[in-house]
Write a protein that holds these residues in place. Structure first.
Motif, short mmCIF file in Angstrom:
data_model
loop_
_atom_site.label_atom_id
_atom_site.label_comp_id
_atom_site.label_asym_id
_atom_site.label_seq_id
_atom_site.Cartn_x
_atom_site.Cartn_y
_atom_site.Cartn_z
N ASN A 1 39.24 -29.06 -27.32
CA ASN A 1 38.55 -27.88 -26.83
C ASN A 1 38.32 -27.97 -25.33
O ASN A 1 38.18 -29.07 -24.77
CB ASN A 1 37.19 -27.71 -27.52
N TRP B 1 35.51 -26.29 -22.62
CA TRP B 1 34.23 -25.59 -22.61
C TRP B 1 33.78 -25.29 -21.18
O TRP B 1 34.05 -26.07 -20.27
CB TRP B 1 33.13 -26.44 -23.26
N LEU C 1 33.34 -21.54 -25.40
CA LEU C 1 34.63 -22.10 -25.74
C LEU C 1 35.72 -21.29 -25.06
O LEU C 1 35.91 -20.11 -25.34
CB LEU C 1 34.83 -22.09 -27.26
N SER D 1 41.37 -23.88 -27.10
CA SER D 1 41.42 -24.96 -28.09
C SER D 1 42.85 -25.16 -28.56
O SER D 1 43.74 -24.35 -28.28
CB SER D 1 40.50 -24.66 -29.28
N PHE E 1 30.09 -28.18 -28.98
CA PHE E 1 29.94 -28.40 -27.54
C PHE E 1 29.18 -29.71 -27.29
O PHE E 1 28.01 -29.84 -27.63
CB PHE E 1 29.19 -27.22 -26.93
#
Length: 239
Positions: free
Chosen positions: A96, A98, A104, A107, A205
């Motif tokens: 991912n 962030w 987000l 990904s 996260f």
């Protein structure tokens, strides 16, 4: 019959338009195509090299998402994330990207069997995650069985710079990204931690930190801003 005739006329017109586009006779299309083709793209990673890190893994088997914070001097895109994995995981690996606030941005998922174990695994981020110059981002991967590679106290006095990319040394920073001082303690509310994690099924996260740990995560970053103004490459000891 009238509707069939109208359909055939419409189909013929669409065929002509298709031929025009394919042959490049449509001026707007032919003008645009060379411009797009002539824009060069430059590729960078966080680490100036990817070392062979061996078999020293944390025996923790709890599911956890592990991350590294970075920033770029130029706009661009993260197109892949690399990490050093220890054990095969049948369910595959998820990565991912962030924002600093936990949004987000991108990904990717890779199935098992794409690379040796232990070893570096590359997972494509698609669509690529857009990166803005000067902002802080986190690149992470989810280790559903733990067993991750870690080096404690790595980010306490070192940051890594390669081209336009910077992995942040753990510490307190000014609003414009200037390092001010080391973190007074783990609970320092102003501390910009690096080497972050989040325990739990499916991860999430990562914001927690422990001993400024390095989890050996890398990215593939692409930009249309050309070199060679980038002055640093490698590990930069803190002052």
């Amino acid at each position: 019959m009238q509707s069939t005739k109208q359909y055939n006329v419409h189909r013929a017109a669409m065929h002509i338009v298709g031929v025009i586009l394919l042959t490049g006779s449509f001026s707007a299309y032919s003008d645009l195509q060379p411009v797009l083709a002539d824009i060069p793209t430059y590729s960078y990673s966080l680490w100036p090299y990817l070392p062979d890190l061996g078999n020293s893994f944390d025996p923790d088997t709890e599911p956890v998402e592990l991350g590294v914070k970075f920033r770029s001097d130029v706009d661009g895109q993260v197109t892949a994330i690399r990490f050093y994995r220890s054990v095969p995981i049948d369910s595959g690996y998820k990565v991912n990207v962030w924002s600093a606030t936990g949004e987000l941005l991108g990904s990717g998922v890779a199935i098992e069997g794409q690379g040796p174990t232990p070893g570096w695994q590359t997972v494509i981020v698609y669509p690529p995650a857009a990166i803005k110059a000067g902002e802080i981002y986190t690149a992470s991967y989810y280790a559903s069985k733990g067993n991750y590679l870690v080096k404690d106290n790595f980010w306490t006095d070192v940051n890594v710079e390669n081209g336009p990319l910077h992995i942040l040394r753990q510490g307190v920073y000014s609003s414009d990204g200037i390092f001010l001082r080391p973190c007074a303690q783990v609970t320092d509310s102003n501390c910009e931690r690096n080497g972050v994690f989040k325990y739990g099924l499916e991860g999430g996260f990562p914001t927690e930190g422990y001993l400024a740990s390095n989890y050996w995560i890398d990215i593939v970053f692409k930009t249309q801003v050309p070199p060679p103004y980038f002055p640093y490459k490698g590990l930069i000891p803190g002052n």
